[in-house]
Design a protein around this motif. Structure first.
Motif, short mmCIF file in Angstrom:
data_model
loop_
_atom_site.label_atom_id
_atom_site.label_comp_id
_atom_site.label_asym_id
_atom_site.label_seq_id
_atom_site.Cartn_x
_atom_site.Cartn_y
_atom_site.Cartn_z
N THR A 275 0.83 -1.22 0.00
CA THR A 275 0.00 0.00 0.00
C THR A 275 0.86 1.26 0.00
OG1 THR A 275 -0.16 -0.17 2.40
CG2 THR A 275 -2.03 -1.01 1.14
N ALA A 276 2.13 1.15 0.41
CA ALA A 276 3.05 2.31 0.34
C ALA A 276 3.19 2.82 -1.09
CB ALA A 276 4.43 1.93 0.91
N GLN A 277 2.90 1.96 -2.07
CA GLN A 277 3.03 2.34 -3.48
C GLN A 277 1.73 2.94 -4.04
OE1 GLN A 277 6.10 2.26 -4.63
NE2 GLN A 277 6.61 1.37 -2.62
N GLY A 278 0.77 3.26 -3.17
CA GLY A 278 -0.45 3.93 -3.63
C GLY A 278 -1.36 3.05 -4.49
N VAL A 279 -1.46 1.77 -4.14
CA VAL A 279 -2.27 0.86 -4.96
C VAL A 279 -3.75 0.81 -4.54
CG1 VAL A 279 -0.36 -0.65 -5.64
CG2 VAL A 279 -1.59 -1.09 -3.50
N SER A 280 -4.11 1.49 -3.46
CA SER A 280 -5.51 1.50 -3.04
C SER A 280 -5.94 2.92 -2.72
CB SER A 280 -5.71 0.64 -1.79
OG SER A 280 -7.05 0.77 -1.32
N PRO A 281 -7.21 3.25 -3.00
CA PRO A 281 -7.69 4.58 -2.63
C PRO A 281 -7.96 4.70 -1.12
CG PRO A 281 -9.44 3.34 -3.72
CD PRO A 281 -8.20 2.48 -3.76
N TYR A 282 -7.93 3.61 -0.41
CA TYR A 282 -8.19 3.63 1.04
C TYR A 282 -6.88 3.48 1.82
CZ TYR A 282 -13.18 3.09 0.11
OH TYR A 282 -14.47 3.28 -0.33
N PRO A 283 -6.75 4.15 2.97
CA PRO A 283 -5.55 3.99 3.81
C PRO A 283 -5.58 2.63 4.53
CG PRO A 283 -7.12 5.41 4.92
CD PRO A 283 -7.71 5.10 3.56
N SER A 284 -4.39 2.11 4.87
CA SER A 284 -4.30 0.82 5.58
C SER A 284 -5.09 0.81 6.88
CB SER A 284 -2.82 0.49 5.89
OG SER A 284 -2.21 -0.10 4.78
N ASP A 285 -5.24 1.98 7.50
CA ASP A 285 -6.02 2.07 8.74
C ASP A 285 -7.37 1.38 8.65
OD1 ASP A 285 -3.97 3.79 9.20
OD2 ASP A 285 -5.20 5.60 9.35
N VAL A 286 -7.92 1.37 7.42
CA VAL A 286 -9.29 0.86 7.25
C VAL A 286 -9.37 -0.62 7.60
CG1 VAL A 286 -11.08 0.38 5.52
CG2 VAL A 286 -10.03 2.64 5.63
N THR A 287 -8.28 -1.37 7.41
CA THR A 287 -8.32 -2.80 7.74
C THR A 287 -8.68 -3.00 9.21
OG1 THR A 287 -6.63 -3.23 6.06
CG2 THR A 287 -7.01 -4.97 7.68
N VAL A 288 -7.97 -2.32 10.08
CA VAL A 288 -8.23 -2.47 11.52
C VAL A 288 -9.58 -1.85 11.90
CG1 VAL A 288 -7.41 -1.89 13.83
CG2 VAL A 288 -5.78 -2.65 12.08
N GLN A 289 -9.92 -0.73 11.28
CA GLN A 289 -11.23 -0.12 11.56
C GLN A 289 -12.35 -1.11 11.20
OE1 GLN A 289 -10.96 3.39 9.16
NE2 GLN A 289 -9.80 4.56 10.69
N MET A 290 -12.16 -1.82 10.07
CA MET A 290 -13.20 -2.76 9.65
C MET A 290 -13.25 -3.98 10.57
SD MET A 290 -15.14 -1.61 7.27
CE MET A 290 -15.97 -3.12 6.77
N LEU A 291 -12.13 -4.37 11.15
CA LEU A 291 -12.16 -5.46 12.14
C LEU A 291 -13.14 -5.11 13.26
CD1 LEU A 291 -8.39 -6.50 12.31
CD2 LEU A 291 -10.29 -7.90 11.50
N GLY A 292 -13.08 -3.86 13.70
CA GLY A 292 -14.03 -3.40 14.72
C GLY A 292 -15.46 -3.45 14.22
N ASN A 293 -15.64 -3.03 12.98
CA ASN A 293 -16.98 -3.02 12.39
C ASN A 293 -17.55 -4.45 12.24
OD1 ASN A 293 -19.22 -1.67 11.23
ND2 ASN A 293 -18.35 -1.67 9.17
N PHE A 294 -16.69 -5.40 11.88
CA PHE A 294 -17.16 -6.81 11.79
C PHE A 294 -17.72 -7.26 13.12
CE2 PHE A 294 -13.54 -7.39 8.54
CZ PHE A 294 -14.35 -7.05 7.48
N ILE A 295 -16.96 -6.96 14.19
CA ILE A 295 -17.32 -7.44 15.52
C ILE A 295 -18.54 -6.70 16.07
CG2 ILE A 295 -16.48 -7.61 17.91
CD1 ILE A 295 -15.30 -9.64 15.80
#
Lengths: 339, 339
Positions: free
Chosen positions: B59-79
């Protein structure tokens, strides 16, 4: 359909914790149902299934591998719970009403609503399938069934059919309304071989000549009267009535879609209320779907009828509604949007 | 899979009150589940959903429009129940286990099973995504999750994933294993524009050069180590373990299917246990499906991940099993067969 509720639903979809559009068809389904039901939170919990049955004089020409007897035998099977649609209605916790709209049964069948102007249609290779009065009766039988179903305030109405020989009638209707050679539309129905399919197409082509239904833009009522089926007319009447009662209709396979084409020709406004459930394996179905600019939800090579394909699509509507109502927004979940 | 039970189920399908084959894919699904579950009456009632999450150095190479933070934020959302897969698991009455197989989260997250060898992968444009030991750990994490899920004796296992950047990893794996130019596989992921897609493809092409993964038939473990993701390795490990435990797996979209391709390359026998749920809108998915000779059940233009497409297919399995078990035979219903 309510533009306001569609736009509201669209806005909500954009706010939910997922990349915009990433739930594809499920998003559009929730938005469309919101517009049709005039609500922020569309539902597909309360589902009414109505199945119309009828027999077809054209079976005398050997267009089906099954005898006409099977129509009435299957009416018993629907009620006793052994048919595919019986199983599906139980699994989906949906109501199932079976209407004898024109079978050959001499007496009323227990558990079945008998509402028919005659027993079976005339053999349309030699005479009109029905009179104008019988057509009017069958269209009204469809309306009456929707009025009964409407009492339970269904979120969605599933329409199905049963009738040995009715893919022949549906193909004749389609060929006439779309001005296409029958050979392009006719398929195997309940299981014809290639020679049987050729014979079926020739029978239809001759009948369209006989009834003067080739060439010019055909009158849908004249087509139904000449080569239609009583259950197909009832389906068309039911779709128009459902649209007027603002009840979304899940359309099943080739025969119900041919009825939808007829209904949309009789009353174009009813098209908005039709949700196309699946692309069947019956050849003509794809052609009718295209004519209606319909993109069906499923493609499972079904070719059974009974409303079974439409019933199988019900969980997709339910899940689309549950996602629409139940997902958190980016704000609620404290999830970042795109950079 | 049990040939005996498949043949028994096939014979039963032919005896049911419908033209043979007229329930299309639903018949084949019931027959296949009968073989996989080794039973006359397959089921898909007890469904376990396992979702693996991981972060990606690429993701450091700008391959996604979303920041990596979203992965952990979504873990919270799943739960907390607000994500698409949370809603679907509730609606389907399925269990949901979320495994942090390699997110950037510094601490264990409440409600999440933490089972990771490191926080996020290395940036594979400059270094291997993980070491051989970390890969072995991630594969075993997948196996451990299946062992936990197996305690409840699930009829079917749904596997999902979450990880900002993981379509890039999946595309790199696919390009390498199928020896195709990345530009043919790379899609928009969570929402890249055309310029972003071109950059993503070029980043992958350079990385495959760097790691010597072009040309010859690649070793699947070497590919996973160089350009894989920890959640993707866990998925591959889970699929192999599920096949060994004789649990059918419903495969989700592009990323899970890329993991399936890897698993099938590591252990070809596991392919039989994989049921492909849907064709997603992500470009590379169709290519991986073809390579696996997979015909997915649904085509709803989904591109969310999380296991959502596989979950949406669960009702099809349930209805296929209900029809198989609940329909009457021609004999039971006294219905005539073909003439």
């Amino acid at each position: 359909p309510s533009k306001t509720h569609e736009e509201g639903a669209e806005a909500r979809q954009t706010s939910l914790t997922k990349p915009p559009g990433s739930l594809g068809v499920l998003e559009r389904l929730a938005v469309r149902l919101a517009g049709l039901q005039g609500t922020d939170r569309p539902k597909a919990e309360n589902v009414a299934i109505v199945l119309f049955a009828g027999d077809h004089g054209i079976t005398a020409q050997g267009v089906s591998p099954y005898p006409s007897d099977v129509t009435v035998q299957m009416l018993g099977n629907f009620i006793q719970g052994g048919a595919a649609i019986s199983v599906l209605s139980r699994e989906l916790n949906a109501s199932l009403e079976v209407v004898d709209a024109g079978s050959l049964a001499p007496d009323d069948l227990p558990g079945v609503v008998t509402d028919k102007p005659r027993r079976g249609t005339g053999d349309f290779s030699a005479e009109p399938a029905m009179t104008a009065a019988e057509l009017a009766f069958a269209l009204a039988a469809g309306r009456r069934a929707v009025e009964r179903a409407a009492n339970a305030k269904p979120d969605v109405l599933v329409l199905g059919e049963m009738g040995i020989g009715n893919t022949t009638s549906a193909a004749a209707i389609t060929a006439s309304l779309l001005d296409l050679p029958p050979v392009e539309i006719v398929g195997a129905g309940a299981g014809l071989d290639d020679e049987g399919i050729r014979r079926k197409a020739a029978t239809i082509a001759d009948a369209l000549q006989l009834h003067g239904l080739t060439g010019a833009l055909a009158d849908p009522l004249a087509v139904l009267q000449a080569v239609g089926g009583l259950e197909i007319a009832a389906l068309a009447g039911a779709m128009i009535a459902a649209a007027q009662a603002r009840i979304p209709v899940l359309v099943d396979g080739f025969i119900v879609t041919a009825a939808a084409l007829t209904a949309a020709r009789i009353n174009p406004a009813c098209r908005d209320w039709l949700i196309f459930s699946h692309r069947s394996f019956e050849r003509g179905h794809q052609i009718v779907l295209q004519a209606l600019e319909a993109e069906p939800l499923l493609d499972l090579r079904l070719r059974l009828g009974e409303g079974s394909g439409a019933a199988v699509a019900v969980p997709l509507l339910r899940l689309a509604c549950a996602l629409h109502a139940g997902m958190a927004t980016f704000e609620e979940a404290s999830v970042s949007g795109p950079c």
